[in-house]
Design an enzyme around this catalytic site. Sequence first.
Site, PDB file in Angstrom:
ATOM      1  N   SER A 267       0.870  -1.185   0.000  1.00 25.44           N
ATOM      2  CA  SER A 267       0.000   0.000   0.000  1.00 25.44           C
ATOM      3  C   SER A 267       0.901   1.227   0.000  1.00 25.44           C
ATOM      4  O   SER A 267       2.078   1.147   0.370  1.00 25.44           O
ATOM      5  CB  SER A 267      -0.844  -0.004   1.280  1.00 25.44           C
ATOM      6  OG  SER A 267      -1.494   1.223   1.471  1.00 25.44           O
TER       7      SER A 267
ATOM      8  N   TYR B  35      -2.351  -1.209  10.314  1.00 18.46           N
ATOM      9  CA  TYR B  35      -2.271  -1.311   8.857  1.00 18.46           C
ATOM     10  C   TYR B  35      -0.930  -0.768   8.352  1.00 18.46           C
ATOM     11  O   TYR B  35      -0.250  -1.395   7.536  1.00 18.46           O
ATOM     12  CB  TYR B  35      -3.443  -0.540   8.251  1.00 18.46           C
ATOM     13  CG  TYR B  35      -3.658  -0.744   6.771  1.00 18.46           C
ATOM     14  CD1 TYR B  35      -4.405  -1.817   6.297  1.00 18.46           C
ATOM     15  CD2 TYR B  35      -3.125   0.149   5.841  1.00 18.46           C
ATOM     16  CE1 TYR B  35      -4.616  -1.994   4.936  1.00 18.46           C
ATOM     17  CE2 TYR B  35      -3.333  -0.024   4.480  1.00 18.46           C
ATOM     18  CZ  TYR B  35      -4.077  -1.100   4.026  1.00 18.46           C
ATOM     19  OH  TYR B  35      -4.284  -1.264   2.685  1.00 18.46           O
TER      20      TYR B  35
HETATM   21  P1  NAD Z   1     -11.469  -6.243  -0.256  1.00 21.52           P
HETATM   22  O1  NAD Z   1     -12.062  -6.103   1.107  1.00 21.52           O
HETATM   23  O2  NAD Z   1     -12.296  -5.966  -1.456  1.00 21.52           O
HETATM   24  O3  NAD Z   1     -10.844  -7.681  -0.440  1.00 21.52           O
HETATM   25  C1  NAD Z   1     -10.130  -8.304   0.564  1.00 21.52           C
HETATM   26  C2  NAD Z   1     -10.101  -9.769   0.267  1.00 21.52           C
HETATM   27  O4  NAD Z   1      -9.396 -10.416   1.331  1.00 21.52           O
HETATM   28  C3  NAD Z   1     -11.481 -10.416   0.193  1.00 21.52           C
HETATM   29  O5  NAD Z   1     -11.492 -11.352  -0.860  1.00 21.52           O
HETATM   30  C4  NAD Z   1     -11.603 -11.104   1.534  1.00 21.52           C
HETATM   31  O6  NAD Z   1     -12.434 -12.231   1.474  1.00 21.52           O
HETATM   32  C5  NAD Z   1     -10.155 -11.505   1.777  1.00 21.52           C
HETATM   33  N1  NAD Z   1      -9.862 -11.786   3.169  1.00 21.52           N
HETATM   34  C6  NAD Z   1     -10.119 -11.020   4.253  1.00 21.52           C
HETATM   35  N2  NAD Z   1      -9.748 -11.682   5.367  1.00 21.52           N
HETATM   36  C7  NAD Z   1      -9.247 -12.862   4.962  1.00 21.52           C
HETATM   37  C8  NAD Z   1      -8.732 -13.987   5.642  1.00 21.52           C
HETATM   38  N3  NAD Z   1      -8.657 -14.034   6.972  1.00 21.52           N
HETATM   39  N4  NAD Z   1      -8.309 -15.037   4.903  1.00 21.52           N
HETATM   40  C9  NAD Z   1      -8.411 -15.035   3.562  1.00 21.52           C
HETATM   41  N5  NAD Z   1      -8.897 -13.999   2.867  1.00 21.52           N
HETATM   42  C10 NAD Z   1      -9.317 -12.926   3.557  1.00 21.52           C
HETATM   43  O7  NAD Z   1     -10.168  -5.325  -0.194  1.00 21.52           O
HETATM   44  P2  NAD Z   1      -9.230  -4.709  -1.327  1.00 21.52           P
HETATM   45  O8  NAD Z   1      -9.375  -3.247  -1.254  1.00 21.52           O
HETATM   46  O9  NAD Z   1      -9.407  -5.404  -2.626  1.00 21.52           O
HETATM   47  O10 NAD Z   1      -7.810  -5.048  -0.711  1.00 21.52           O
HETATM   48  C11 NAD Z   1      -6.944  -6.030  -1.218  1.00 21.52           C
HETATM   49  C12 NAD Z   1      -5.528  -5.724  -0.771  1.00 21.52           C
HETATM   50  O11 NAD Z   1      -5.143  -4.451  -1.321  1.00 21.52           O
HETATM   51  C13 NAD Z   1      -5.373  -5.595   0.746  1.00 21.52           C
HETATM   52  O12 NAD Z   1      -4.144  -6.166   1.146  1.00 21.52           O
HETATM   53  C14 NAD Z   1      -5.360  -4.103   0.962  1.00 21.52           C
HETATM   54  O13 NAD Z   1      -4.670  -3.745   2.127  1.00 21.52           O
HETATM   55  C15 NAD Z   1      -4.636  -3.649  -0.285  1.00 21.52           C
HETATM   56  N6  NAD Z   1      -4.848  -2.243  -0.605  1.00 21.52           N
HETATM   57  C16 NAD Z   1      -6.099  -1.775  -0.885  1.00 21.52           C
HETATM   58  C17 NAD Z   1      -6.261  -0.428  -1.165  1.00 21.52           C
HETATM   59  C18 NAD Z   1      -7.596   0.156  -1.485  1.00 21.52           C
HETATM   60  O14 NAD Z   1      -7.681   1.370  -1.579  1.00 21.52           O
HETATM   61  N7  NAD Z   1      -8.620  -0.634  -1.680  1.00 21.52           N
HETATM   62  C19 NAD Z   1      -5.151   0.428  -1.150  1.00 21.52           C
HETATM   63  C20 NAD Z   1      -3.905  -0.095  -0.857  1.00 21.52           C
HETATM   64  C21 NAD Z   1      -3.762  -1.430  -0.590  1.00 21.52           C
END
Ligand code: NAD
Length: 260
Positions: A142, A155
């Site tokens: 991130s 985080y």
């Molecule tokens: P999201 O909530 O849409 O997806 C998260 C996924 O992780 C889901 O499929 C969920 O089922 C899975 N998950 C959660 N807990 C879990 C567990 N215990 N075991 C297995 N799977 C699990 O979130 P996203 O925004 O797509 O985030 C995905 C990644 O990208 C994360 O690591 C997040 O930190 C990172 N990220 C997101 C953003 C953003 O703005 N959305 C920015 C920077 C980084």
Amino acid sequence: MLTGKTAIVTGSTSGIGLAIAEALAAKGCAVVINSYSDSQEDHAIAAGVAERHGAEAVYIKADMSKPDDCRMLVEKTVSRFGTVDILVNNAGIQFVAPVDEFPAERWDAIIAINLSSAFHTAAAAIPHMKASGWGRIVNIASAHGLRASPNKSAYVAAKHGVVGLTKTIALELAGQGVTSNAVCPGFVLTPLVETQIEDRAKETGLDRETTIRDVILAKQPSKQFATVEQIAASTAFLCSDDAAQITGTTLSVDGGWTAQ
Ligand code: NAD
């Protein structure tokens, strides 16, 4: 193309993870979709990916908060496909509160899912990658792996840890055909961010549009969300042979956030 490669994408039933699974399947990979539940919908998501791309895609349940599940995910993949070539550590959760009010249980869960899971899956996958002389580890970190924000202690700590782990793995595997990199997205409109928009709109009393522009995207100079497809394309690039000499680094997709 990545024809014939097997890829695991953790936390890939929604958001960024699902887009990465789609992108890797489109490039010819067999893809393992993962989450912690085991619903009909989870399996339907994998079936949808397979159908859209004419690729193999299976759903394997594994809770990324549990070290044994992380390692089992890799072993089940190897049993099913014979090896694992690409590991994308994407599963992640968020919780927002000041340190002195941050529930210890939320801290532990974020460190386990966002950081430790990447250690456990990589530890299990690396022997297979070394054996075949080809591997790609892409950790979805991130902008918070490079910069801090208040109220996101767990985080920010986890994502900084992911960047450190990424670099260490890169050094351990340099010259062996296996690379390790981190993609660092700024804000991407996914369910994880939807919750933050709703919470911040309630707190501030601002409408959704103003909350997005002035609160959520305050640090993102482009004032635009990155898309899940853009994060997926960056990840797929890092898996390509063109990226064979890119290792131990971060690729920011953050609308200029970390240029500041
Ligand atoms: P999201 O909530 O849409 O997806 C998260 C996924 O992780 C889901 O499929 C969920 O089922 C899975 N998950 C959660 N807990 C879990 C567990 N215990 N075991 C297995 N799977 C699990 O979130 P996203 O925004 O797509 O985030 C995905 C990644 O990208 C994360 O690591 C997040 O930190 C990172 N990220 C997101 C953003 C953003 O703005 N959305 C920015 C920077 C980084």
